[in-house]
Design a protein around this motif. Sequence first.
Motif, PDB file in Angstrom:
ATOM      1  N   LEU A  51       0.871  -1.267  -0.384  1.00 50.01           N
ATOM      2  CA  LEU A  51      -0.088   0.139   0.023  1.00 50.01           C
ATOM      3  C   LEU A  51       0.939   0.997  -0.010  1.00 50.01           C
ATOM      4  CD1 LEU A  51      -2.922   1.213   0.365  1.00 50.01           C
ATOM      5  CD2 LEU A  51      -2.529   1.206   2.306  1.00 50.01           C
ATOM      6  N   ILE A  52       1.794   1.668   0.022  1.00 47.73           N
ATOM      7  CA  ILE A  52       2.703   2.154   1.185  1.00 47.73           C
ATOM      8  C   ILE A  52       3.787   2.300  -0.433  1.00 47.73           C
ATOM      9  CG2 ILE A  52       5.214   3.324   1.552  1.00 47.73           C
ATOM     10  CD1 ILE A  52       4.483   1.814   4.153  1.00 47.73           C
ATOM     11  N   ALA A  53       3.710   1.311  -1.241  1.00 45.02           N
ATOM     12  CA  ALA A  53       4.436   1.507  -2.960  1.00 45.02           C
ATOM     13  C   ALA A  53       3.344   1.992  -3.489  1.00 45.02           C
ATOM     14  CB  ALA A  53       4.716  -0.342  -3.437  1.00 45.02           C
ATOM     15  N   ALA A  54       2.381   2.001  -3.457  1.00 43.42           N
ATOM     16  CA  ALA A  54       0.686   2.223  -4.235  1.00 43.42           C
ATOM     17  C   ALA A  54       0.351   3.450  -3.757  1.00 43.42           C
ATOM     18  CB  ALA A  54      -0.550   1.297  -4.293  1.00 43.42           C
ATOM     19  N   TYR A  55       0.761   3.876  -3.095  1.00 41.42           N
ATOM     20  CA  TYR A  55       0.543   5.708  -2.260  1.00 41.42           C
ATOM     21  C   TYR A  55       1.795   6.546  -3.081  1.00 41.42           C
ATOM     22  CZ  TYR A  55      -0.221   9.344   0.304  1.00 41.42           C
ATOM     23  OH  TYR A  55      -0.895  10.966   0.987  1.00 41.42           O
ATOM     24  N   VAL A  56       3.164   5.909  -2.643  1.00 37.15           N
ATOM     25  CA  VAL A  56       4.146   6.821  -3.808  1.00 37.15           C
ATOM     26  C   VAL A  56       3.725   7.205  -5.020  1.00 37.15           C
ATOM     27  CG1 VAL A  56       6.306   6.340  -3.842  1.00 37.15           C
ATOM     28  CG2 VAL A  56       5.038   6.178  -2.105  1.00 37.15           C
ATOM     29  N   SER A  57       3.901   5.816  -5.783  1.00 35.84           N
ATOM     30  CA  SER A  57       3.532   5.245  -7.271  1.00 35.84           C
ATOM     31  C   SER A  57       2.806   6.013  -7.843  1.00 35.84           C
ATOM     32  CB  SER A  57       3.179   4.349  -7.207  1.00 35.84           C
ATOM     33  OG  SER A  57       4.188   3.345  -7.405  1.00 35.84           O
ATOM     34  N   GLY A  58       1.281   6.221  -7.019  1.00 33.52           N
ATOM     35  CA  GLY A  58       0.540   7.721  -6.939  1.00 33.52           C
ATOM     36  C   GLY A  58       0.900   8.678  -6.899  1.00 33.52           C
ATOM     37  N   LEU A  59       1.715   9.302  -6.298  1.00 37.84           N
ATOM     38  CA  LEU A  59       2.033  10.506  -6.239  1.00 37.84           C
ATOM     39  C   LEU A  59       2.598  11.026  -7.414  1.00 37.84           C
ATOM     40  CD1 LEU A  59       2.427  10.865  -2.160  1.00 37.84           C
ATOM     41  CD2 LEU A  59       0.434  11.290  -3.425  1.00 37.84           C
ATOM     42  N   ASN A  60       3.907   9.950  -7.825  1.00 33.92           N
ATOM     43  CA  ASN A  60       4.314  10.164  -8.636  1.00 33.92           C
ATOM     44  C   ASN A  60       4.250   9.439 -10.283  1.00 33.92           C
ATOM     45  OD1 ASN A  60       6.958  10.748  -7.817  1.00 33.92           O
ATOM     46  ND2 ASN A  60       7.368   8.764  -7.172  1.00 33.92           N
TER      47      ASN A  60
END
Lengths: 180, 180
Positions: A51-60
Amino acid sequence: MAHIALGVDETLFPGITGPMIYRPETAKPLNDLAEVLLRGPHTMSRGERELIAAYVSGLNECRFCCGSHSATAAAQLEQGMCLVDQVRADLDNAPVSPKLRALLRIAGAVQVSGRNVTPALINDARRAGSTDLEIHDAVLIAAAFCMYNRYVDGLGTLAPSNPQAYAYSAKRIVETGYRA
Amino acid sequence: MAHIALGVDETLFPGITGPMIYRPETAKPLNDLAEVLLRGPHTMSRGERELIAAYVSGLNECRFCCGSHSATAAAQLEQGMCLVDQVRADLDNAPVSPKLRALLRIAGAVQVSGRNVTPALINDARRAGSTDLEIHDAVLIAAAFCMYNRYVDGLGTLAPSNPQAYAYSAKRIVETGYRA
Protein backbone atom coordinates in the motif's frame (compact mmCIF):
# COMPACT_ATOMS: atom_id res chain seq x y z
CA MET A 1 6.96 2.10 -27.40
CA ALA A 2 9.87 2.45 -25.01
CA HIS A 3 12.65 4.99 -25.72
CA ILE A 4 15.19 2.18 -26.25
CA ALA A 5 14.97 -1.19 -27.99
CA LEU A 6 14.28 -3.58 -25.12
CA GLY A 7 14.23 -6.68 -27.29
CA VAL A 8 10.85 -7.85 -25.99
CA ASP A 9 7.21 -7.62 -27.00
CA GLU A 10 6.09 -4.82 -24.67
CA THR A 11 2.49 -5.97 -24.67
CA LEU A 12 3.74 -9.18 -23.04
CA PHE A 13 6.43 -7.52 -20.91
CA PRO A 14 5.06 -4.07 -19.98
CA GLY A 15 6.39 -1.54 -17.47
CA ILE A 16 9.47 -2.55 -15.53
CA THR A 17 9.53 -6.12 -16.86
CA GLY A 18 10.99 -5.16 -20.26
CA PRO A 19 13.98 -3.19 -18.85
CA MET A 20 14.57 -6.01 -16.37
CA ILE A 21 14.90 -8.54 -19.16
CA TYR A 22 17.06 -6.07 -21.13
CA ARG A 23 19.52 -5.55 -18.25
CA PRO A 24 19.58 -8.57 -15.88
CA GLU A 25 22.66 -7.23 -14.05
CA THR A 26 20.62 -4.35 -12.62
CA ALA A 27 17.36 -6.34 -12.44
CA LYS A 28 18.85 -8.62 -9.77
CA PRO A 29 19.50 -5.96 -7.07
CA LEU A 30 16.26 -4.16 -8.02
CA ASN A 31 14.27 -7.34 -7.45
CA ASP A 32 16.24 -8.27 -4.34
CA LEU A 33 15.44 -4.87 -2.83
CA ALA A 34 11.71 -5.19 -3.61
CA GLU A 35 11.64 -8.69 -2.13
CA VAL A 36 13.24 -7.63 1.18
CA LEU A 37 11.21 -4.44 1.53
CA LEU A 38 7.80 -5.68 0.42
CA ARG A 39 7.84 -9.37 1.31
CA GLY A 40 10.60 -10.04 3.87
CA PRO A 41 9.80 -10.89 7.53
CA HIS A 42 8.26 -7.78 9.11
CA THR A 43 5.90 -6.29 11.68
CA MET A 44 4.05 -4.59 8.79
CA SER A 45 2.00 -6.92 6.64
CA ARG A 46 2.83 -7.43 2.97
CA GLY A 47 -0.42 -5.69 2.07
CA GLU A 48 0.49 -2.63 4.17
CA ARG A 49 3.92 -2.37 2.58
CA GLU A 50 2.50 -2.71 -0.94
CA LEU A 51 0.00 0.00 0.00
CA ILE A 52 2.91 2.38 0.74
CA ALA A 53 4.42 1.46 -2.65
CA ALA A 54 1.10 2.05 -4.44
CA TYR A 55 0.53 5.35 -2.61
CA VAL A 56 3.96 6.75 -3.57
CA SER A 57 3.64 5.47 -7.16
CA GLY A 58 0.31 7.30 -7.38
CA LEU A 59 1.89 10.53 -6.12
CA ASN A 60 4.59 10.10 -8.78
CA GLU A 61 1.83 9.51 -11.36
CA CYS A 62 3.52 6.33 -12.54
CA ARG A 63 0.64 4.43 -14.13
CA PHE A 64 2.40 1.08 -14.41
CA CYS A 65 3.81 0.94 -10.86
CA CYS A 66 0.64 2.37 -9.32
CA GLY A 67 -1.51 -0.17 -11.18
CA SER A 68 0.79 -3.04 -10.34
CA HIS A 69 1.34 -2.30 -6.64
CA SER A 70 -2.28 -1.26 -6.08
CA ALA A 71 -3.32 -4.68 -7.38
CA THR A 72 -0.65 -6.44 -5.29
CA ALA A 73 -1.72 -4.49 -2.17
CA ALA A 74 -5.39 -5.21 -2.83
CA ALA A 75 -4.69 -8.93 -3.23
CA GLN A 76 -3.12 -9.00 0.24
CA LEU A 77 -5.41 -6.63 2.17
CA GLU A 78 -8.69 -7.80 3.68
CA GLN A 79 -10.46 -4.65 2.40
CA GLY A 80 -8.99 -5.06 -1.10
CA MET A 81 -8.88 -2.37 -3.77
CA CYS A 82 -11.53 -0.32 -1.94
CA LEU A 83 -8.97 0.53 0.77
CA VAL A 84 -6.21 1.25 -1.77
CA ASP A 85 -8.52 3.68 -3.57
CA GLN A 86 -9.53 5.39 -0.30
CA VAL A 87 -5.91 5.85 0.81
CA ARG A 88 -4.92 7.24 -2.57
CA ALA A 89 -7.94 9.57 -2.75
CA ASP A 90 -8.03 10.87 0.84
CA LEU A 91 -5.36 9.65 3.23
CA ASP A 92 -6.63 11.78 6.15
CA ASN A 93 -10.00 10.01 6.19
CA ALA A 94 -9.11 6.54 4.91
CA PRO A 95 -9.95 3.68 7.32
CA VAL A 96 -6.36 2.73 8.24
CA SER A 97 -4.74 2.54 11.67
CA PRO A 98 -3.18 5.75 13.07
CA LYS A 99 0.21 4.03 12.76
CA LEU A 100 -0.17 3.18 9.07
CA ARG A 101 -1.55 6.66 8.37
CA ALA A 102 1.51 8.25 10.04
CA LEU A 103 3.88 6.02 8.04
CA LEU A 104 2.04 6.87 4.81
CA ARG A 105 2.45 10.57 5.67
CA ILE A 106 6.20 10.04 6.06
CA ALA A 107 6.21 8.24 2.69
CA GLY A 108 4.34 11.14 1.12
CA ALA A 109 6.95 13.58 2.45
CA VAL A 110 9.79 11.42 1.09
CA GLN A 111 8.12 11.43 -2.33
CA VAL A 112 8.66 15.20 -2.51
CA SER A 113 12.11 15.23 -0.89
CA GLY A 114 13.92 13.42 1.89
CA ARG A 115 14.35 16.81 3.51
CA ASN A 116 10.57 17.09 3.89
CA VAL A 117 10.56 14.43 6.63
CA THR A 118 10.20 16.55 9.77
CA PRO A 119 10.71 15.62 13.44
CA ALA A 120 6.94 16.24 13.81
CA LEU A 121 6.11 13.52 11.25
CA ILE A 122 8.52 11.14 12.99
CA ASN A 123 7.04 11.94 16.42
CA ASP A 124 3.51 11.36 15.12
CA ALA A 125 4.58 7.94 13.84
CA ARG A 126 6.20 7.09 17.17
CA ARG A 127 3.19 8.22 19.18
CA ALA A 128 1.04 5.96 16.97
CA GLY A 129 3.29 3.03 17.91
CA SER A 130 5.78 2.84 15.00
CA THR A 131 9.13 1.23 15.67
CA ASP A 132 12.44 2.53 14.31
CA LEU A 133 12.48 -0.31 11.79
CA GLU A 134 8.98 0.55 10.56
CA ILE A 135 10.01 4.20 10.11
CA HIS A 136 13.22 3.13 8.35
CA ASP A 137 11.36 0.86 5.97
CA ALA A 138 8.58 3.37 5.25
CA VAL A 139 11.28 5.88 4.26
CA LEU A 140 13.15 3.35 2.13
CA ILE A 141 10.02 1.93 0.44
CA ALA A 142 9.00 5.48 -0.51
CA ALA A 143 12.52 6.32 -1.68
CA ALA A 144 12.78 3.07 -3.65
CA PHE A 145 9.52 3.78 -5.49
CA CYS A 146 10.83 7.21 -6.40
CA MET A 147 13.47 5.16 -8.21
CA TYR A 148 11.28 2.42 -9.73
CA ASN A 149 8.73 4.99 -10.92
CA ARG A 150 11.41 7.13 -12.62
CA TYR A 151 13.01 4.03 -14.16
CA VAL A 152 9.73 2.86 -15.67
CA ASP A 153 8.61 6.26 -16.96
CA GLY A 154 12.10 7.56 -17.82
CA LEU A 155 12.39 4.75 -20.35
CA GLY A 156 8.88 5.43 -21.66
CA THR A 157 7.69 1.86 -21.15
CA LEU A 158 4.17 0.66 -21.83
CA ALA A 159 1.53 0.84 -19.07
CA PRO A 160 -1.39 -1.51 -19.81
CA SER A 161 -4.80 0.16 -19.62
CA ASN A 162 -6.59 -3.10 -18.77
CA PRO A 163 -6.84 -3.64 -14.96
CA GLN A 164 -6.82 -7.39 -15.60
CA ALA A 165 -3.17 -7.18 -16.62
CA TYR A 166 -2.24 -5.79 -13.19
CA ALA A 167 -4.43 -8.31 -11.35
CA TYR A 168 -2.73 -11.13 -13.21
CA SER A 169 0.76 -9.88 -12.41
CA ALA A 170 -0.26 -9.28 -8.76
CA LYS A 171 -1.37 -12.91 -8.47
CA ARG A 172 2.04 -14.03 -9.72
CA ILE A 173 3.89 -11.72 -7.30
CA VAL A 174 1.78 -12.85 -4.33
CA GLU A 175 2.47 -16.48 -5.19
CA THR A 176 6.14 -16.40 -6.16
CA GLY A 177 7.60 -13.01 -5.19
CA TYR A 178 9.82 -10.53 -6.98
CA ARG A 179 12.81 -12.77 -7.56
CA ALA A 180 10.93 -15.39 -9.62
CA MET B 1 21.22 13.21 14.79
CA ALA B 2 19.27 10.80 12.61
CA HIS B 3 15.51 10.43 13.09
CA ILE B 4 15.94 6.83 14.30
CA ALA B 5 18.51 5.18 16.58
CA LEU B 6 20.99 3.68 14.10
CA GLY B 7 23.20 2.16 16.79
CA VAL B 8 26.37 3.75 15.42
CA ASP B 9 28.47 6.85 16.11
CA GLU B 10 27.26 9.06 13.23
CA THR B 11 30.48 11.06 13.15
CA LEU B 12 32.23 7.81 12.20
CA PHE B 13 29.38 6.46 10.03
CA PRO B 14 27.73 9.51 8.41
CA GLY B 15 25.16 9.64 5.61
CA ILE B 16 24.09 6.33 4.14
CA THR B 17 26.66 4.29 6.06
CA GLY B 18 24.69 4.37 9.35
CA PRO B 19 21.40 3.09 7.85
CA MET B 20 23.35 0.44 5.95
CA ILE B 21 24.85 -0.91 9.18
CA TYR B 22 21.41 -0.65 10.83
CA ARG B 23 19.66 -2.69 8.12
CA PRO B 24 22.09 -5.05 6.32
CA GLU B 25 19.23 -6.86 4.56
CA THR B 26 18.48 -3.75 2.49
CA ALA B 27 22.11 -2.57 2.39
CA LYS B 28 23.07 -5.57 0.28
CA PRO B 29 20.88 -4.89 -2.78
CA LEU B 30 21.52 -1.13 -2.42
CA ASN B 31 25.28 -1.70 -2.58
CA ASP B 32 24.95 -4.32 -5.32
CA LEU B 33 23.02 -1.84 -7.45
CA ALA B 34 25.61 0.93 -6.94
CA GLU B 35 28.42 -1.48 -7.78
CA VAL B 36 26.85 -2.60 -11.08
CA LEU B 37 25.77 0.89 -12.15
CA LEU B 38 28.83 2.89 -11.13
CA ARG B 39 31.67 0.38 -11.35
CA GLY B 40 30.62 -2.58 -13.53
CA PRO B 41 32.05 -3.13 -17.04
CA HIS B 42 30.83 -0.28 -19.24
CA THR B 43 31.43 2.00 -22.23
CA MET B 44 31.11 4.97 -19.83
CA SER B 45 34.04 5.42 -17.47
CA ARG B 46 33.58 5.11 -13.72
CA GLY B 47 34.30 8.82 -13.40
CA GLU B 48 31.56 9.69 -15.91
CA ARG B 49 29.01 7.52 -14.12
CA GLU B 50 29.91 8.99 -10.72
CA LEU B 51 29.53 12.43 -12.32
CA ILE B 52 25.92 11.60 -13.22
CA ALA B 53 25.36 10.46 -9.60
CA ALA B 54 26.92 13.66 -8.22
CA TYR B 55 24.92 15.85 -10.62
CA VAL B 56 21.58 14.29 -9.65
CA SER B 57 22.46 14.36 -5.94
CA GLY B 58 23.21 18.07 -6.30
CA LEU B 59 19.84 18.67 -7.98
CA ASN B 60 18.21 16.82 -5.07
CA GLU B 61 20.22 19.00 -2.66
CA CYS B 62 21.46 15.91 -0.82
CA ARG B 63 24.63 17.18 0.85
CA PHE B 64 26.01 13.79 1.84
CA CYS B 65 25.51 12.03 -1.52
CA CYS B 66 26.59 15.05 -3.53
CA GLY B 67 29.74 15.43 -1.44
CA SER B 68 30.50 11.73 -1.56
CA HIS B 69 29.89 11.14 -5.28
CA SER B 70 31.48 14.44 -6.32
CA ALA B 71 34.64 13.30 -4.54
CA THR B 72 34.41 9.82 -6.07
CA ALA B 73 33.89 11.30 -9.54
CA ALA B 74 36.76 13.74 -9.07
CA ALA B 75 39.08 10.95 -7.98
CA GLN B 76 38.39 9.11 -11.25
CA LEU B 77 38.26 12.01 -13.74
CA GLU B 78 41.37 13.50 -15.28
CA GLN B 79 40.03 17.03 -14.71
CA GLY B 80 39.10 16.26 -11.09
CA MET B 81 36.77 18.35 -8.92
CA CYS B 82 37.08 21.31 -11.29
CA LEU B 83 35.00 19.44 -13.88
CA VAL B 84 32.47 18.25 -11.30
CA ASP B 85 31.97 21.83 -10.13
CA GLN B 86 31.60 23.10 -13.71
CA VAL B 87 29.00 20.46 -14.60
CA ARG B 88 27.02 21.17 -11.44
CA ALA B 89 27.18 24.94 -11.93
CA ASP B 90 26.56 25.22 -15.68
CA LEU B 91 25.94 22.01 -17.60
CA ASP B 92 25.39 23.83 -20.92
CA ASN B 93 28.91 25.25 -20.94
CA ALA B 94 30.86 22.61 -19.00
CA PRO B 95 33.77 21.03 -20.95
CA VAL B 96 32.25 17.57 -21.39
CA SER B 97 31.62 15.62 -24.58
CA PRO B 98 28.29 16.21 -26.38
CA LYS B 99 27.39 12.61 -25.51
CA LEU B 100 27.97 12.99 -21.78
CA ARG B 101 26.15 16.35 -21.80
CA ALA B 102 23.12 14.74 -23.48
CA LEU B 103 23.12 11.89 -20.94
CA LEU B 104 23.40 14.37 -18.06
CA ARG B 105 20.41 16.24 -19.50
CA ILE B 106 18.41 13.01 -19.50
CA ALA B 107 19.50 12.44 -15.88
CA GLY B 108 18.36 15.95 -14.99
CA ALA B 109 14.94 15.27 -16.51
CA VAL B 110 14.63 12.00 -14.58
CA GLN B 111 15.43 13.87 -11.35
CA VAL B 112 12.21 15.87 -11.79
CA SER B 113 10.08 12.99 -13.11
CA GLY B 114 10.51 10.01 -15.37
CA ARG B 115 7.79 11.54 -17.52
CA ASN B 116 10.05 14.50 -18.25
CA VAL B 117 12.28 12.37 -20.48
CA THR B 118 11.17 13.43 -23.95
CA PRO B 119 11.85 11.84 -27.35
CA ALA B 120 13.86 15.02 -28.14
CA LEU B 121 16.23 14.37 -25.21
CA ILE B 122 16.63 10.76 -26.32
CA ASN B 123 17.26 11.79 -29.94
CA ASP B 124 19.89 14.32 -28.84
CA ALA B 125 21.68 11.59 -26.91
CA ARG B 126 21.53 9.24 -29.89
CA ARG B 127 22.80 11.87 -32.30
CA ALA B 128 25.72 12.47 -29.93
CA GLY B 129 26.55 8.77 -30.16
CA SER B 130 24.87 7.26 -27.09
CA THR B 131 23.95 3.59 -27.17
CA ASP B 132 20.73 2.14 -25.80
CA LEU B 133 22.66 0.75 -22.82
CA GLU B 134 24.15 4.16 -22.05
CA ILE B 135 20.70 5.76 -22.16
CA HIS B 136 19.29 2.95 -20.00
CA ASP B 137 22.01 3.34 -17.41
CA ALA B 138 21.85 7.14 -17.36
CA VAL B 139 18.13 6.85 -16.61
CA LEU B 140 18.66 4.21 -13.93
CA ILE B 141 21.63 5.98 -12.27
CA ALA B 142 19.52 9.15 -12.04
CA ALA B 143 16.51 7.20 -10.75
CA ALA B 144 18.65 5.32 -8.23
CA PHE B 145 20.08 8.54 -6.82
CA CYS B 146 16.54 9.87 -6.41
CA MET B 147 16.24 6.88 -4.05
CA TYR B 148 19.63 7.07 -2.27
CA ASN B 149 19.24 10.85 -1.76
CA ARG B 150 15.76 10.45 -0.24
CA TYR B 151 16.92 7.55 1.94
CA VAL B 152 19.83 9.56 3.36
CA ASP B 153 17.87 12.78 3.95
CA GLY B 154 14.55 11.11 4.83
CA LEU B 155 16.28 9.54 7.85
CA GLY B 156 17.93 12.86 8.74
CA THR B 157 21.44 11.43 8.75
CA LEU B 158 24.58 13.48 9.34
CA ALA B 159 26.38 15.10 6.38
CA PRO B 160 30.00 15.96 7.27
CA SER B 161 30.95 19.57 6.52
CA ASN B 162 34.63 18.73 6.10
CA PRO B 163 35.51 17.94 2.43
CA GLN B 164 38.31 15.66 3.70
CA ALA B 165 35.69 13.21 4.97
CA TYR B 166 34.32 12.77 1.44
CA ALA B 167 37.79 12.55 -0.11
CA TYR B 168 38.67 9.80 2.35
CA SER B 169 35.52 7.80 1.63
CA ALA B 170 36.03 8.32 -2.13
CA LYS B 171 39.51 6.82 -1.88
CA ARG B 172 38.06 3.75 -0.17
CA ILE B 173 35.32 3.39 -2.81
CA VAL B 174 37.79 3.76 -5.71
CA GLU B 175 40.01 1.09 -4.18
CA THR B 176 37.50 -1.46 -2.93
CA GLY B 177 34.07 -0.61 -4.36
CA TYR B 178 30.62 -0.42 -2.85
CA ARG B 179 30.34 -4.00 -1.66
CA ALA B 180 33.36 -3.87 0.67
